[in-house]
Write a protein that holds these residues in place. Structure first.
Motif, mmCIF file in Angstrom:
data_model
loop_
_atom_site.group_PDB
_atom_site.id
_atom_site.type_symbol
_atom_site.label_atom_id
_atom_site.label_comp_id
_atom_site.label_asym_id
_atom_site.label_seq_id
_atom_site.Cartn_x
_atom_site.Cartn_y
_atom_site.Cartn_z
ATOM 1 N N GLU A 49 13.952 -30.903 25.038
ATOM 2 C CA GLU A 49 13.875 -31.913 26.100
ATOM 3 C C GLU A 49 12.622 -32.775 25.944
ATOM 4 N N ASP A 50 11.510 -32.134 25.554
ATOM 5 C CA ASP A 50 10.275 -32.886 25.305
ATOM 6 C C ASP A 50 10.474 -33.878 24.158
ATOM 7 N N VAL A 51 11.163 -33.428 23.122
ATOM 8 C CA VAL A 51 11.411 -34.288 21.965
ATOM 9 C C VAL A 51 12.318 -35.452 22.360
ATOM 10 N N ALA A 52 13.313 -35.192 23.213
ATOM 11 C CA ALA A 52 14.186 -36.274 23.697
ATOM 12 C C ALA A 52 13.358 -37.325 24.442
ATOM 13 N N LYS A 53 12.355 -36.877 25.192
ATOM 14 C CA LYS A 53 11.483 -37.808 25.915
ATOM 15 C C LYS A 53 10.640 -38.632 24.942
ATOM 16 N N LEU A 54 10.197 -38.003 23.843
ATOM 17 C CA LEU A 54 9.423 -38.733 22.837
ATOM 18 C C LEU A 54 10.218 -39.916 22.292
ATOM 19 N N LYS A 55 11.521 -39.696 22.119
ATOM 20 C CA LYS A 55 12.378 -40.749 21.575
ATOM 21 C C LYS A 55 12.423 -41.962 22.499
ATOM 22 N N THR A 56 12.265 -41.741 23.794
ATOM 23 C CA THR A 56 12.287 -42.863 24.755
ATOM 24 C C THR A 56 10.938 -43.581 24.818
ATOM 25 N N GLN A 57 9.927 -43.021 24.155
ATOM 26 C CA GLN A 57 8.581 -43.606 24.172
ATOM 27 C C GLN A 57 8.241 -44.259 22.833
ATOM 28 N N GLU A 58 9.266 -44.677 22.134
ATOM 29 C CA GLU A 58 9.151 -45.405 20.872
ATOM 30 C C GLU A 58 8.519 -44.592 19.744
ATOM 31 N N VAL A 59 8.607 -43.279 19.840
ATOM 32 C CA VAL A 59 8.198 -42.410 18.738
ATOM 33 C C VAL A 59 9.413 -42.265 17.832
ATOM 34 N N THR A 60 9.182 -42.407 16.529
ATOM 35 C CA THR A 60 10.287 -42.274 15.577
ATOM 36 C C THR A 60 10.101 -40.996 14.759
ATOM 37 N N LEU A 61 11.205 -40.532 14.172
ATOM 38 C CA LEU A 61 11.143 -39.355 13.302
ATOM 39 C C LEU A 61 10.205 -39.627 12.131
ATOM 40 N N GLU A 62 10.275 -40.825 11.577
ATOM 41 C CA GLU A 62 9.390 -41.189 10.460
ATOM 42 C C GLU A 62 7.919 -41.092 10.880
ATOM 43 N N MET A 63 7.617 -41.518 12.084
ATOM 44 C CA MET A 63 6.255 -41.442 12.608
ATOM 45 C C MET A 63 5.801 -39.979 12.704
ATOM 46 N N VAL A 64 6.667 -39.133 13.236
ATOM 47 C CA VAL A 64 6.363 -37.706 13.378
ATOM 48 C C VAL A 64 6.112 -37.086 12.008
ATOM 49 N N GLN A 65 6.970 -37.392 11.044
ATOM 50 C CA GLN A 65 6.823 -36.833 9.700
ATOM 51 C C GLN A 65 5.553 -37.338 9.011
ATOM 52 N N THR A 66 5.186 -38.584 9.269
ATOM 53 C CA THR A 66 3.963 -39.134 8.688
ATOM 54 C C THR A 66 2.738 -38.439 9.272
ATOM 55 N N TRP A 67 2.767 -38.176 10.587
ATOM 56 C CA TRP A 67 1.666 -37.439 11.217
ATOM 57 C C TRP A 67 1.619 -35.995 10.702
ATOM 58 N N GLN A 68 2.768 -35.407 10.472
ATOM 59 C CA GLN A 68 2.810 -34.048 9.923
ATOM 60 C C GLN A 68 2.120 -34.030 8.558
ATOM 61 N N LYS A 69 2.463 -34.961 7.696
ATOM 62 C CA LYS A 69 1.850 -35.032 6.366
ATOM 63 C C LYS A 69 0.351 -35.281 6.467
#
Length: 130
Positions: free
Chosen positions: A81-101
């Motif tokens: 549910e938290d991740v679903a909320k992130l999607k509504t705040q203009e966070v993208t999967l690519e952004m998350v993966q870039t921060w992970q790296k």
């Protein structure tokens, strides 16, 4: 004449005291060896939604708090549910993966950064819940 002698004595005592303080501070504060690996380059800071500040993104959007304790707490309680909320705040999967790296690299580059491993794991978990 007396003023000149007094002034000279005062300046000499000040310089002697300053030198003594410097010598003392060098003995009390040992040199700290850096834990940064000079063979690993620091990656560029990844993007944030609408170029928001890093604290607004990390603490406000992702919710990783401050320090290793805050990041570990968020890692242990993030939900789909938290991740679903992130999607509504203009966070993208690519952004998350870039921060992970970025944080995986920081973990390897700087052994003195106790927060980086938790943030890397958190971003990985977010990507898995995506």
């Amino acid at each position: 004449m007396f003023k000149t002698a007094l002034l000279s004595a005062l300046l000499l005592s000040i310089s002697t005291v300053s030198f003594a303080e410097l010598q003392l501070s060098e003995k009390i504060r040992p040199t700290v060896k850096s834990l940064v690996n000079p063979n690993i380059d620091r990656l560029a800071i990844p993007p944030t939604p609408n170029n928001m500040s890093l604290p607004a993104f990390g603490q406000g959007i992702i919710g990783w708090g401050t320090g290793p304790d805050g990041a570990e707490k968020r890692l242990n309680n993030i939900t789909k549910e938290d991740v679903a909320k992130l999607k509504t705040q203009e966070v993208t999967l690519e952004m998350v993966q870039t921060w992970q790296k970025f944080y995986e690299n920081e973990t390897q580059r700087n052994a003195g950064n106790p927060t980086a491993p938790f943030r890397a794991q958190l971003m990985k978990k977010i990507a898995e819940l995506w």
